[in-house]
Motif scaffolding. Structure first.
Motif, PDB file in Angstrom:
ATOM      1  N   LEU A  23       0.655  -1.037   0.112  1.00  0.00           N
ATOM      2  CA  LEU A  23       0.076   0.027   0.027  1.00  0.00           C
ATOM      3  C   LEU A  23       0.812   1.225   0.237  1.00  0.00           C
ATOM      4  N   TRP A  24       1.702   1.586   0.850  1.00  0.00           N
ATOM      5  CA  TRP A  24       2.422   2.678   1.069  1.00  0.00           C
ATOM      6  C   TRP A  24       3.493   2.715   0.215  1.00  0.00           C
ATOM      7  N   LEU A  27       1.803   4.183  -2.939  1.00  0.00           N
ATOM      8  CA  LEU A  27       1.297   5.676  -2.801  1.00  0.00           C
ATOM      9  C   LEU A  27       2.126   6.738  -2.429  1.00  0.00           C
ATOM     10  N   ALA A 220      -2.932   5.705  -8.552  1.00  0.00           N
ATOM     11  CA  ALA A 220      -2.817   5.780  -7.237  1.00  0.00           C
ATOM     12  C   ALA A 220      -4.214   5.361  -6.627  1.00  0.00           C
ATOM     13  N   VAL A 221      -5.329   6.068  -6.962  1.00  0.00           N
ATOM     14  CA  VAL A 221      -6.584   5.957  -6.492  1.00  0.00           C
ATOM     15  C   VAL A 221      -7.100   4.459  -6.590  1.00  0.00           C
ATOM     16  N   TRP A 223      -5.347   1.790  -7.400  1.00  0.00           N
ATOM     17  CA  TRP A 223      -4.168   0.727  -6.320  1.00  0.00           C
ATOM     18  C   TRP A 223      -5.036   1.076  -4.869  1.00  0.00           C
ATOM     19  N   LEU A 224      -5.184   2.017  -4.340  1.00  0.00           N
ATOM     20  CA  LEU A 224      -5.828   2.059  -2.984  1.00  0.00           C
ATOM     21  C   LEU A 224      -7.019   1.338  -2.838  1.00  0.00           C
ATOM     22  N   TRP A 227      -6.487  -2.112  -2.847  1.00  0.00           N
ATOM     23  CA  TRP A 227      -6.033  -2.919  -1.941  1.00  0.00           C
ATOM     24  C   TRP A 227      -7.131  -2.816  -0.564  1.00  0.00           C
ATOM     25  N   VAL A 228      -7.881  -1.726  -0.462  1.00  0.00           N
ATOM     26  CA  VAL A 228      -9.064  -1.660   0.351  1.00  0.00           C
ATOM     27  C   VAL A 228      -9.938  -2.817   0.268  1.00  0.00           C
TER      28      VAL A 228
END
Length: 242
Positions: A23-24, A27, A220-221, A223-224, A227-228
């Motif tokens: 995640l990080w 991002l 990025a959005v 991917w976020l 992941w969530v």
């Protein structure tokens, strides 16, 4: 010897709070890239080069390849791919022998939508113009950075993050969905999603519809959200430790 209940709870809590590089890492890289592209003027420099190469105008704005094939038909193919996946899920629901596919497909049906929908929602309030709207590129609006006040009378822009690129980057969820079945499939899916997202994004940049940072934000959005959704819908995988 069995671990005491209080210690077990502490261990589980620590595992949940441990930073996950899946995640990080992406991002953090995206935030740094957006800061460089917008703050250091790299966005405009790259758009300047494309604009000059096209003869001081967005010559590819309405070209067959960029507007019809990649933009219009690319969007339709994205919808078709989702519908095929939904039909596949309904067919497999009748086959208990394919139970291992049920949860990954359920996840993909949700995650491939949530990323693009989140991008669409963000576009509605970030108020960022497309390059073709700017005075710098033959439009009528001055350049206004992200989240900065806009001049009166210009109305809100709706170009950040990039909407069309999100149709490709939404499939970044394949990394988690297919990866739940086979890690190698997950990496293949990631490569496919990145390739489609890049084609969609670069095509829109050539049309003057987006700056590069808009595409980075879109990826990025997506991917976020992938992941969530993976954390909520797929069997918990060990975090990639920082």
């Amino acid at each position: 010897m069995q671990m005491p209940a209080t210690r077990l709870l502490r261990v589980r809590a620590a595992a949940r709070l441990r930073p996950d590089l899946l995640l990080w890492g992406p991002l953090g890289a995206a935030i740094a890239a957006i800061a460089l592209l917008q703050g250091a003027g790299a966005d405009r420099w790259l758009a300047d080069q494309l604009y000059a190469l096209e003869g001081g105008r967005w010559a590819l704005q309405h070209a067959w390849f960029t507007e019809d094939l990649v933009h219009r038909w690319g969007k339709r193919l994205d919808i078709l791919a989702w519908l095929v996946m939904a039909c596949t899920r309904m067919v497999l629901a009748r086959d208990a022998g394919k139970r291992a596919w049920w949860r990954p497909l359920d996840y993909l049906l949700v995650a491939t939508l949530t990323g693009p929908l989140m991008v669409s929602w963000l576009k509605s309030w970030t108020a960022v113009d497309c390059p073709w709207d700017l005075v710098r590129y033959g439009g009528s609006h001055p350049y206004v950075e992200l989240l900065q006040p806009r001049p009166a009378g210009h109305g809100p822009g709706q170009c950040f993050p990039a909407g069309h690129a999100s149709a490709g980057y939404g499939w970044l969820a394949l990394f988690f969905g297919l990866g739940a079945l086979d890690r190698r499939w997950g990496w293949i899916g990631l490569g496919i999603a990145l390739g489609v997202g890049l084609v969609f994004g670069i095509s829109q940049q050539l049309r003057g519809a987006h700056f590069l940072s808009h595409d980075v934000a879109s990826a990025a959005v997506c991917w976020l959200m992938a992941w969530v959704c993976a954390r909520l819908m797929l069997p918990r995988q060990p975090a990639v430790k920082a």
